[in-house]
Design a protein around this motif. Structure first.
Motif, PDB file in Angstrom:
ATOM      1  N   ALA A 196     -14.047  75.534   4.876  1.00 19.48           N
ATOM      2  CA  ALA A 196     -14.098  76.446   3.720  1.00 19.48           C
ATOM      3  C   ALA A 196     -14.667  75.762   2.479  1.00 19.48           C
ATOM      4  N   ALA A 210      -0.377  62.753   5.662  1.00 20.81           N
ATOM      5  CA  ALA A 210      -1.627  63.318   5.133  1.00 20.81           C
ATOM      6  C   ALA A 210      -1.592  64.836   5.277  1.00 20.81           C
ATOM      7  N   THR A 211      -0.482  65.419   4.866  1.00 22.41           N
ATOM      8  CA  THR A 211      -0.279  66.859   5.093  1.00 22.41           C
ATOM      9  C   THR A 211      -0.837  67.735   3.979  1.00 22.41           C
ATOM     10  N   MET A 245      -4.406  76.962  -0.521  1.00 18.27           N
ATOM     11  CA  MET A 245      -4.929  77.633   0.671  1.00 18.27           C
ATOM     12  C   MET A 245      -3.986  77.454   1.877  1.00 18.27           C
ATOM     13  N   SER A 296      -4.800  77.490   5.609  1.00 22.75           N
ATOM     14  CA  SER A 296      -5.458  76.367   6.300  1.00 22.75           C
ATOM     15  C   SER A 296      -4.432  75.412   6.897  1.00 22.75           C
ATOM     16  N   SER A 328      -1.983  73.962   4.985  1.00 24.41           N
ATOM     17  CA  SER A 328      -1.394  73.118   3.927  1.00 24.41           C
ATOM     18  C   SER A 328      -0.315  73.919   3.204  1.00 24.41           C
ATOM     19  N   ASP A 353       4.568  70.950   3.466  1.00 29.21           N
ATOM     20  CA  ASP A 353       5.632  70.339   4.290  1.00 29.21           C
ATOM     21  C   ASP A 353       5.866  68.862   3.948  1.00 29.21           C
ATOM     22  N   ILE A 364      -7.050  73.367  -5.113  1.00 30.22           N
ATOM     23  CA  ILE A 364      -6.273  72.123  -5.043  1.00 30.22           C
ATOM     24  C   ILE A 364      -4.852  72.308  -5.589  1.00 30.22           C
ATOM     25  N   GLU A 388      -4.448  64.765  -0.832  1.00 27.48           N
ATOM     26  CA  GLU A 388      -3.955  65.654  -1.890  1.00 27.48           C
ATOM     27  C   GLU A 388      -2.436  65.645  -2.056  1.00 27.48           C
ATOM     28  N   PHE A 404     -15.167  65.799  -5.968  1.00 24.40           N
ATOM     29  CA  PHE A 404     -14.246  64.705  -6.314  1.00 24.40           C
ATOM     30  C   PHE A 404     -12.967  64.732  -5.471  1.00 24.40           C
ATOM     31  N   ASN A 405     -12.563  65.924  -5.027  1.00 21.32           N
ATOM     32  CA  ASN A 405     -11.326  65.988  -4.234  1.00 21.32           C
ATOM     33  C   ASN A 405     -11.531  65.458  -2.824  1.00 21.32           C
ATOM     34  N   ALA A 452      -9.900  62.267  -0.885  1.00 24.35           N
ATOM     35  CA  ALA A 452      -9.343  62.337   0.480  1.00 24.35           C
ATOM     36  C   ALA A 452      -9.928  61.216   1.338  1.00 24.35           C
TER      37      ALA A 452
HETATM   38  C1  LIG Z   1     -11.675  76.991  -0.596  1.00 22.25           C
HETATM   39  C2  LIG Z   1     -11.712  75.505  -0.895  1.00 22.25           C
HETATM   40  C3  LIG Z   1     -12.924  74.890  -1.160  1.00 22.25           C
HETATM   41  C4  LIG Z   1     -12.957  73.533  -1.461  1.00 22.25           C
HETATM   42  N1  LIG Z   1     -14.175  72.931  -1.664  1.00 22.25           N
HETATM   43  C5  LIG Z   1     -14.240  71.609  -1.945  1.00 22.25           C
HETATM   44  C6  LIG Z   1     -15.496  70.953  -2.078  1.00 22.25           C
HETATM   45  O1  LIG Z   1     -16.561  71.551  -1.857  1.00 22.25           O
HETATM   46  N2  LIG Z   1     -15.473  69.635  -2.421  1.00 22.25           N
HETATM   47  C7  LIG Z   1     -14.308  68.937  -2.611  1.00 22.25           C
HETATM   48  O2  LIG Z   1     -14.371  67.746  -2.930  1.00 22.25           O
HETATM   49  N3  LIG Z   1     -13.112  69.511  -2.407  1.00 22.25           N
HETATM   50  C8  LIG Z   1     -13.045  70.813  -2.072  1.00 22.25           C
HETATM   51  N4  LIG Z   1     -11.819  71.412  -1.847  1.00 22.25           N
HETATM   52  C9  LIG Z   1     -10.593  70.569  -1.895  1.00 22.25           C
HETATM   53  C10 LIG Z   1     -10.465  69.735  -0.606  1.00 22.25           C
HETATM   54  O3  LIG Z   1     -10.755  70.546   0.503  1.00 22.25           O
HETATM   55  C11 LIG Z   1      -9.057  69.142  -0.470  1.00 22.25           C
HETATM   56  O4  LIG Z   1      -8.725  68.426  -1.624  1.00 22.25           O
HETATM   57  C12 LIG Z   1      -8.955  68.225   0.750  1.00 22.25           C
HETATM   58  O5  LIG Z   1      -9.260  68.956   1.933  1.00 22.25           O
HETATM   59  C13 LIG Z   1      -7.571  67.622   0.872  1.00 22.25           C
HETATM   60  O6  LIG Z   1      -7.518  66.883   2.057  1.00 22.25           O
HETATM   61  P1  LIG Z   1      -6.103  66.429   2.679  1.00 22.25           P
HETATM   62  O7  LIG Z   1      -6.418  65.707   3.925  1.00 22.25           O
HETATM   63  O8  LIG Z   1      -5.298  65.757   1.651  1.00 22.25           O
HETATM   64  O9  LIG Z   1      -5.353  67.781   2.988  1.00 22.25           O
HETATM   65  P2  LIG Z   1      -5.761  69.079   3.902  1.00 22.25           P
HETATM   66  O10 LIG Z   1      -7.234  69.127   4.072  1.00 22.25           O
HETATM   67  O11 LIG Z   1      -5.079  70.179   3.218  1.00 22.25           O
HETATM   68  O12 LIG Z   1      -5.132  68.739   5.313  1.00 22.25           O
HETATM   69  C14 LIG Z   1      -3.746  68.703   5.558  1.00 22.25           C
HETATM   70  C15 LIG Z   1      -3.528  68.957   7.038  1.00 22.25           C
HETATM   71  O13 LIG Z   1      -2.166  68.708   7.353  1.00 22.25           O
HETATM   72  C16 LIG Z   1      -1.717  69.705   8.266  1.00 22.25           C
HETATM   73  N5  LIG Z   1      -0.258  69.822   8.164  1.00 22.25           N
HETATM   74  C17 LIG Z   1       0.464  70.257   7.100  1.00 22.25           C
HETATM   75  N6  LIG Z   1       1.773  70.236   7.380  1.00 22.25           N
HETATM   76  C18 LIG Z   1       1.892  69.743   8.652  1.00 22.25           C
HETATM   77  C19 LIG Z   1       3.003  69.517   9.503  1.00 22.25           C
HETATM   78  N7  LIG Z   1       4.266  69.760   9.129  1.00 22.25           N
HETATM   79  N8  LIG Z   1       2.757  69.022  10.740  1.00 22.25           N
HETATM   80  C20 LIG Z   1       1.484  68.772  11.170  1.00 22.25           C
HETATM   81  N9  LIG Z   1       0.409  69.005  10.405  1.00 22.25           N
HETATM   82  C21 LIG Z   1       0.603  69.491   9.156  1.00 22.25           C
HETATM   83  C22 LIG Z   1      -2.452  70.955   7.814  1.00 22.25           C
HETATM   84  O14 LIG Z   1      -2.494  71.939   8.816  1.00 22.25           O
HETATM   85  C23 LIG Z   1      -3.821  70.396   7.445  1.00 22.25           C
HETATM   86  O15 LIG Z   1      -4.694  70.416   8.550  1.00 22.25           O
HETATM   87  C24 LIG Z   1     -11.759  72.766  -1.526  1.00 22.25           C
HETATM   88  C25 LIG Z   1     -10.544  73.400  -1.231  1.00 22.25           C
HETATM   89  C26 LIG Z   1     -10.508  74.740  -0.911  1.00 22.25           C
HETATM   90  C27 LIG Z   1      -9.183  75.400  -0.594  1.00 22.25           C
END
Ligand SMILES: Cc1cc2nc3c(=O)[nH]c(=O)nc-3n(C[C@H](O)[C@H](O)[C@H](O)COP(=O)(O)OP(=O)(O)OC[C@H]3O[C@@H](n4cnc5c(N)ncnc54)[C@H](O)[C@@H]3O)c2cc1C
Length: 415
Positions: free
Chosen positions: A48, A164-165, A170, A173, A175, A178, A357, A385, A396-397, A401
């Protein structure tokens, strides 16, 4: 930690952007790695990102693009795995890149799915064990490591855990926040959480009439008359208020003020490329060229037609069907003022479903910035995040990550 182990067994909880990079990094250093992901696939949110194009980093990345109680916390990870390392990491996995306006970096393919495809390829290539439909319910410490308990009642024991949850943005997806409960169970504090990079709700009864109107202009967040944040670009009126990239950019600060009980305003300039004097001259010329046109019709060609009655209403001009020659100089000044200084009281933001975010997260005071390891529990690491760091829009997000994922993965793998 068990000194007899050769290479640690690491469980990464969450197969999002940060979890996948953490897993790849640990595995490349020889650790045995399992990813536990509650969805039926990993990396759902990545698809997304960037409107399906994945703005995966930004060449202007520095600490000034990040928020949190202590943004400097991000400095070490962003230096250890900087933008160029991120670009190189993906280049080696097959992603050619291009740099667009404001330093935003995208895959040449314009497909977010390419980023996910190459990450998945590498996870499989390295023999990383990926368990999907594996929702973690609890994590407890055991003698030399951790027991990770799944929703289906089974459990896995490991030496180290990388949490890394993600945050709460959103939730569709996966997140859903938890990880905060798990972190709290180990004594970590969670700062105030609220949606960031999100559309803004404004006070006003006319938004239904102008919803869908787009313009290129600027917006400014005001608090007690002081400018807090400014941005410019494509802005869109909606039935609840306002949206568009510049609005998302200032939304975090707006929401932060609301969270503290303040009442911020947003100032919009529909015509921000002209000085006040130039705009006034244009109106004088338009009105004198066609003095018999109605006031309403006289603005056609200057601003979106649907905005005209609302702008005139906000400028306190009634009887807008009278000839424009009837308009007084004071009334004309009011129109100029609204076109460049239209102020709205902020009444809120949209919620988690719409946010990109999470602002807030695990208090970074209790995390070592150079390793991402918990200062409270040895062997517990954080990535992405979930921590109290969030970036502006523009790549930047995801850079955060990748960087925090890399550092957590590297530190966890080293004995
Ligand atoms: C619509 C949208 C567009 C975006 N566009 C951009 C962009 O273009 N550029 C940018 O830099 N950032 C963008 N972001 C922000 C970026 O996507 C996030 O900051 C980044 O994905 C965070 O990564 P993460 O690994 O910390 O968490 P997430 O990507 O949120 O991953 C966490 C994972 O943990 C899993 N999880 C959660 N709880 C549990 C559990 N209890 N047991 C097992 N698994 C679990 C989830 O299912 C998920 O797959 C966007 C965000 C959104 C919503």
């Amino acid at each position: 930690m068990d000194k007899s182990i050769d290479k640690p067994y690491i469980i990464v909880i969450g197969g999002g952007a940060s979890g996948m990079v953490a897993a790849i990094t640990s595995r490349r250093l020889g650790a045995k790695v399992t990813i536990l992901e509650k969805n039926n696939r990993v990396g759902k949110k990545i698809l997304a990102t960037g409107n399906g194009r994945c703005n995966f980093t930004n060449i202007n990345t520095d600490i000034s693009h990040y928020n949190g109680a202590n943004p400097k916390f991000a400095y070490s990870a962003l230096s250890q795995f900087d933008v160029y390392r991120a670009i190189d990491f993906f280049e080696r996995l097959g992603i050619s890149h291009k740099i667009e306006d404001m330093g935003k970096v995208f895959p040449m393919s314009d497909q977010a799915s390419s980023i996910l495809d190459v990450l998945l390829y590498e996870l499989n290539n390295l023999g990383i064990d990926i368990k999907c439909d594996a929702e973690v319910k609890n994590i407890i410490t055991i003698n030399n490591g951790f027991k990770v308990i799944l929703a289906n009642g089974s459990s896995l024991d490991c030496d180290r855990v990388i949490l890394a949850t993600g945050g709460k943005a959103m939730p569709a997806s996966g997140s859903t926040g938890d990880g905060y409960k798990f972190a709290e169970s180990f004594g970590h504090k969670i700062t105030n959480l609220f949606p960031g990079l999100v559309q803004i709700k404004l006070e006003g009864s006319f938004f239904k009439r102008i919803q869908g109107v787009k313009f290129v202009g600027s917006c400014e967040l005001l608090h007690k008359g002081k400018s807090i944040a400014v941005d410019r670009g494509d802005i869109l009126f909606t039935n609840y208020g306002i949206s568009g990239p510049p609005i998302l950019q200032i939304s975090r600060k707006a929401r932060e003020l609301l969270e503290k009980g303040h009442k911020p305003y947003i100032k919009i300039s529909i015509i921000d490329e002209l000085s006040k004097e130039r705009l006034r001259d244009i109106l004088i010329m338009k009105f004198s060229n066609n003095p018999n046109k109605s006031i309403e019709f006289s603005l056609v060609g200057l601003i979106n037609k649907r905005l005209i009655p609302v702008v005139l209403m906000e400028a306190n001009i009634d009887n807008i069907t009278r000839p424009v020659s009837d308009l007084s100089a004071a009334e004309r000044e009011k129109i100029v003022h609204i076109l460049q200084n239209w102020q709205f009281k902020v009444r809120g933001t949209l919620g988690w479903q719409h946010a990109q975010i999470t602002a807030g997260g695990i208090d970074t005071k209790d995390i070592d910035p150079s390793t991402m390891e918990s200062r409270l529990v040895k062997g517990l690491y954080f990535a992405g995040e979930i921590m109290d760091i969030d970036g502006l829009c523009g790549g930047f997000n995801l850079q955060w990550a990748w960087s925090s994922g890399f550092v957590a993965g590297q530190s966890a793998a080293i004995i």
